[in-house]
Design a protein around this motif. Structure first.
Motif, PDB file in Angstrom:
ATOM      1  N   SER A   7      29.805  84.906  37.880  1.00 52.65           N
ATOM      2  CA  SER A   7      28.444  84.449  38.212  1.00 52.65           C
ATOM      3  C   SER A   7      27.671  85.538  38.948  1.00 52.65           C
ATOM      4  O   SER A   7      26.467  85.713  38.731  1.00 52.65           O
ATOM      5  CB  SER A   7      28.488  83.163  39.043  1.00 52.65           C
ATOM      6  OG  SER A   7      29.178  83.365  40.266  1.00 52.65           O
ATOM      7  N   ASP A   8      28.364  86.312  39.802  1.00 51.13           N
ATOM      8  CA  ASP A   8      27.711  87.429  40.496  1.00 51.13           C
ATOM      9  C   ASP A   8      27.280  88.506  39.499  1.00 51.13           C
ATOM     10  O   ASP A   8      26.206  89.116  39.640  1.00 51.13           O
ATOM     11  CB  ASP A   8      28.657  88.045  41.536  1.00 51.13           C
ATOM     12  CG  ASP A   8      28.885  87.135  42.732  1.00 51.13           C
ATOM     13  OD1 ASP A   8      28.092  86.184  42.906  1.00 51.13           O
ATOM     14  OD2 ASP A   8      29.864  87.361  43.470  1.00 51.13           O
ATOM     15  N   LEU A  57      26.439  87.999  36.371  1.00 52.69           N
ATOM     16  CA  LEU A  57      25.262  87.507  35.655  1.00 52.69           C
ATOM     17  C   LEU A  57      24.006  87.627  36.512  1.00 52.69           C
ATOM     18  O   LEU A  57      22.944  88.031  36.034  1.00 52.69           O
ATOM     19  CB  LEU A  57      25.474  86.045  35.251  1.00 52.69           C
ATOM     20  CG  LEU A  57      26.581  85.779  34.219  1.00 52.69           C
ATOM     21  CD1 LEU A  57      26.795  84.280  34.040  1.00 52.69           C
ATOM     22  CD2 LEU A  57      26.250  86.428  32.882  1.00 52.69           C
ATOM     23  N   ARG A  58      24.162  87.315  37.788  1.00 50.86           N
ATOM     24  CA  ARG A  58      23.003  87.396  38.677  1.00 50.86           C
ATOM     25  C   ARG A  58      22.562  88.853  38.869  1.00 50.86           C
ATOM     26  O   ARG A  58      21.362  89.133  38.968  1.00 50.86           O
ATOM     27  CB  ARG A  58      23.356  86.758  40.023  1.00 50.86           C
ATOM     28  CG  ARG A  58      22.146  86.483  40.904  1.00 50.86           C
ATOM     29  CD  ARG A  58      22.483  85.586  42.073  1.00 50.86           C
ATOM     30  NE  ARG A  58      22.627  84.188  41.669  1.00 50.86           N
ATOM     31  CZ  ARG A  58      23.798  83.558  41.596  1.00 50.86           C
ATOM     32  NH1 ARG A  58      24.914  84.185  41.905  1.00 50.86           N
ATOM     33  NH2 ARG A  58      23.847  82.292  41.218  1.00 50.86           N
ATOM     34  N   GLN A  63      20.180  90.030  36.529  1.00 54.57           N
ATOM     35  CA  GLN A  63      18.920  89.308  36.659  1.00 54.57           C
ATOM     36  C   GLN A  63      18.821  88.140  35.666  1.00 54.57           C
ATOM     37  O   GLN A  63      17.746  87.813  35.171  1.00 54.57           O
ATOM     38  CB  GLN A  63      17.737  90.265  36.486  1.00 54.57           C
ATOM     39  CG  GLN A  63      17.692  91.355  37.564  1.00 54.57           C
ATOM     40  CD  GLN A  63      16.475  92.242  37.454  1.00 54.57           C
ATOM     41  OE1 GLN A  63      15.920  92.428  36.372  1.00 54.57           O
ATOM     42  NE2 GLN A  63      16.048  92.810  38.570  1.00 54.57           N
ATOM     43  N   LYS A  66      18.710  84.297  34.964  1.00 55.33           N
ATOM     44  CA  LYS A  66      18.208  83.172  35.743  1.00 55.33           C
ATOM     45  C   LYS A  66      19.317  82.169  36.037  1.00 55.33           C
ATOM     46  O   LYS A  66      20.273  82.028  35.274  1.00 55.33           O
ATOM     47  CB  LYS A  66      17.078  82.474  34.984  1.00 55.33           C
ATOM     48  CG  LYS A  66      15.825  83.329  34.816  1.00 55.33           C
ATOM     49  CD  LYS A  66      14.742  82.552  34.074  1.00 55.33           C
ATOM     50  CE  LYS A  66      13.481  83.389  33.920  1.00 55.33           C
ATOM     51  NZ  LYS A  66      12.431  82.648  33.160  1.00 55.33           N
ATOM     52  N   ASP A  67      19.163  81.448  37.144  1.00 56.09           N
ATOM     53  CA  ASP A  67      20.161  80.461  37.536  1.00 56.09           C
ATOM     54  C   ASP A  67      20.345  79.374  36.471  1.00 56.09           C
ATOM     55  O   ASP A  67      21.448  78.863  36.271  1.00 56.09           O
ATOM     56  CB  ASP A  67      19.778  79.806  38.868  1.00 56.09           C
ATOM     57  CG  ASP A  67      20.235  80.639  40.061  1.00 56.09           C
ATOM     58  OD1 ASP A  67      20.846  81.697  39.836  1.00 56.09           O
ATOM     59  OD2 ASP A  67      19.987  80.222  41.202  1.00 56.09           O
ATOM     60  N   ILE A 119      22.658  80.856  33.991  1.00 51.77           N
ATOM     61  CA  ILE A 119      24.003  80.946  34.564  1.00 51.77           C
ATOM     62  C   ILE A 119      24.652  79.570  34.570  1.00 51.77           C
ATOM     63  O   ILE A 119      25.838  79.424  34.238  1.00 51.77           O
ATOM     64  CB  ILE A 119      23.951  81.519  35.991  1.00 51.77           C
ATOM     65  CG1 ILE A 119      23.403  82.951  35.976  1.00 51.77           C
ATOM     66  CG2 ILE A 119      25.346  81.505  36.632  1.00 51.77           C
ATOM     67  CD1 ILE A 119      23.199  83.548  37.360  1.00 51.77           C
ATOM     68  N   HIS A 120      23.881  78.555  34.924  1.00 52.49           N
ATOM     69  CA  HIS A 120      24.395  77.182  34.902  1.00 52.49           C
ATOM     70  C   HIS A 120      24.841  76.793  33.496  1.00 52.49           C
ATOM     71  O   HIS A 120      25.890  76.165  33.311  1.00 52.49           O
ATOM     72  CB  HIS A 120      23.314  76.225  35.397  1.00 52.49           C
ATOM     73  CG  HIS A 120      23.754  74.798  35.479  1.00 52.49           C
ATOM     74  ND1 HIS A 120      23.581  73.911  34.436  1.00 52.49           N
ATOM     75  CD2 HIS A 120      24.380  74.105  36.461  1.00 52.49           C
ATOM     76  CE1 HIS A 120      24.077  72.731  34.764  1.00 52.49           C
ATOM     77  NE2 HIS A 120      24.560  72.818  35.997  1.00 52.49           N
ATOM     78  N   LEU A 147      23.563  75.823  41.006  1.00 46.93           N
ATOM     79  CA  LEU A 147      22.939  76.601  39.937  1.00 46.93           C
ATOM     80  C   LEU A 147      21.985  75.763  39.105  1.00 46.93           C
ATOM     81  O   LEU A 147      21.233  76.292  38.294  1.00 46.93           O
ATOM     82  CB  LEU A 147      24.012  77.187  39.005  1.00 46.93           C
ATOM     83  CG  LEU A 147      25.018  78.141  39.643  1.00 46.93           C
ATOM     84  CD1 LEU A 147      26.128  78.458  38.651  1.00 46.93           C
ATOM     85  CD2 LEU A 147      24.327  79.419  40.090  1.00 46.93           C
TER      86      LEU A 147
END
Length: 386
Positions: free
Chosen positions: A152-153, A155-156, A159, A161-162, A165-166, A200
């Motif tokens: 998840s880090d 993906l963030r 950049q 978006k949450d 990622i969710h 998320l």
């Protein structure tokens, strides 16, 4: 008469060089058969119809493995029956035996894609590509809480978006649940047990416009985006995928009768004069509206075209609303469905009726659907105290 593929687990009649007989799965389709070894060997006296006898060493574990293969075969055949996708022996083999051993994570996601409906398949392919970009050699056994946080880090840091990622994490959790359920991993294996997806889940706020805005939009009807948006509103918020597939045969006694692709539930909706006017405007094609052309060879091509048209429709809708002085932020084709439900609620229609109209399985879903509206009503009530 068309035949449907079948399978059966059998003991091969001829022994191998060691004098043992191979347990295999036979798949049959269109009078052709193909045989797949299960890599289990025994004597004829150790075999009873489709299972090893209890006296055979490790019979329980091996019979469980046979059941797993049978379940995968059944899942694949049910999937192609539901979606209408053509049967091939190669896809059957991959569906049944592609995940026999603990595979790399991206390979396992692609395996799930191969036995899923086209829509879900795209989700797993997207996830597989994302994982391959992060850790191409990651195994299912590598997954734990720390791995999920690193992913998840990652993906963030790119950049992402949450909300996206969710989506990835929710799809990955479903893949893990499947691996545990089908025996690819142990039944108590759950790397998501301490990982929370709620933080998320920051979905874009769903907007509803007013009936006055709908009337303004009707004044500039005549373009595909506007007409499809209005048609969705007139037909209880029908989604673009189902709308695109409607044919003249779906009109029965002045009603639209269709099966919603997402849920498999049948809908019967009266065609009001405004909806009829839109259908009349676009009459003459294979479909009731000109989203699909009839030249798409299969479900994959149809989905790809609808996805492209959806982008055009959403852009056109926002431009149309902006042209009539309505704030277009957060507006999409989905807004028609949300507005339909909200206007029913504003008109005093019972929640149970709204739920039935939307095709929700329970009232809880409908209440979540109308959460923004309820908040607005309470805000207006608060103003009475000022």
């Amino acid at each position: 008469m068309a035949t449907f593929p079948t399978f059966r687990v059998l003991l091969y009649p001829k022994p191998n060089a060691d004098g043992l007989h191979t347990v295999y799965m036979r798949a049959t389709f269109a009078r052709k058969s193909k045989y797949f070894s299960l890599r289990i060997y025994c004597l004829p006296e150790d075999w009873l119809e489709t299972r090893l006898k209890k006296k055979f060493p490790k019979s329980k574990e091996l019979n469980d493995l046979i059941r797993t293969y049978e379940q995968r075969a059944s899942d694949y055949l049910l999937m192609i029956q539901r979606t209408g996708e053509p049967f091939t022996f190669d896809r059957f083999e991959f569906a049944v035996f592609g995940a026999s051993d603990v595979p790399t994570l991206d390979k396992y996601c692609k395996y799930i894609a191969s036995v899923s409906s086209i829509g879900n398949a795209q989700h797993y392919i997207s996830l597989a590509n994302s994982i391959a970009a992060f850790r191409p050699s990651a195994m299912l056994t590598d997954l734990d809480l720390a791995w999920l946080h690193r992913y998840s880090d990652h993906l963030r840091a790119r950049q992402i978006k949450d909300t996206t990622i969710h989506f990835y994490m929710r799809t990955l959790r479903a893949a893990c649940n499947r691996a545990a359920k089908t025996g690819v991993m142990s039944k108590d294996w759950n790397p998501f047990s301490d990982f929370s997806l709620s933080k998320l889940n920051t979905n874009t706020r769903k907007r509803a416009i007013t009936i006055a805005d709908i009337r303004k939009l009707e004044n500039i009807a005549g373009t595909l985006p506007v007409d499809m948006f209005l048609l969705s509103f007139y037909l209880r918020g029908i989604n673009l995928f189902d709308l695109a597939h409607l044919k003249p045969a779906n009109i029965q006694h002045n009603r639209i009768v269709y099966i919603r692709a997402k849920t498999g539930k049948q809908y019967s909706i009266g065609i009001n004069r405004k909806a009829q006017a839109v259908f009349d405007y676009y009459a003459g094609g294979i479909y009731l509206v000109p989203i699909l052309t009839g030249k798409e060879e299969n479900d994959q091509r149809r989905r790809e075209r609808i996805k492209r048209i959806m982008k055009q429709v959403n852009f056109g809708i926002r431009a149309a609303f902006a042209s009539i002085g309505v704030d277009s932020e957060g507006i999409s084709f989905y807004t028609a469905r949300h507005t339909y439900a909200t206007e029913l609620k504003r008109a005093g229609v019972a929640m149970e009726i709204i739920s039935e109209a939307l095709g929700h399985s329970d009232l809880k879903t409908t209440k979540i659907y109308l959460k923004d509206f309820e908040a607005q009503v309470l805000d207006q009530a608060d103003l009475l105290l000022l």
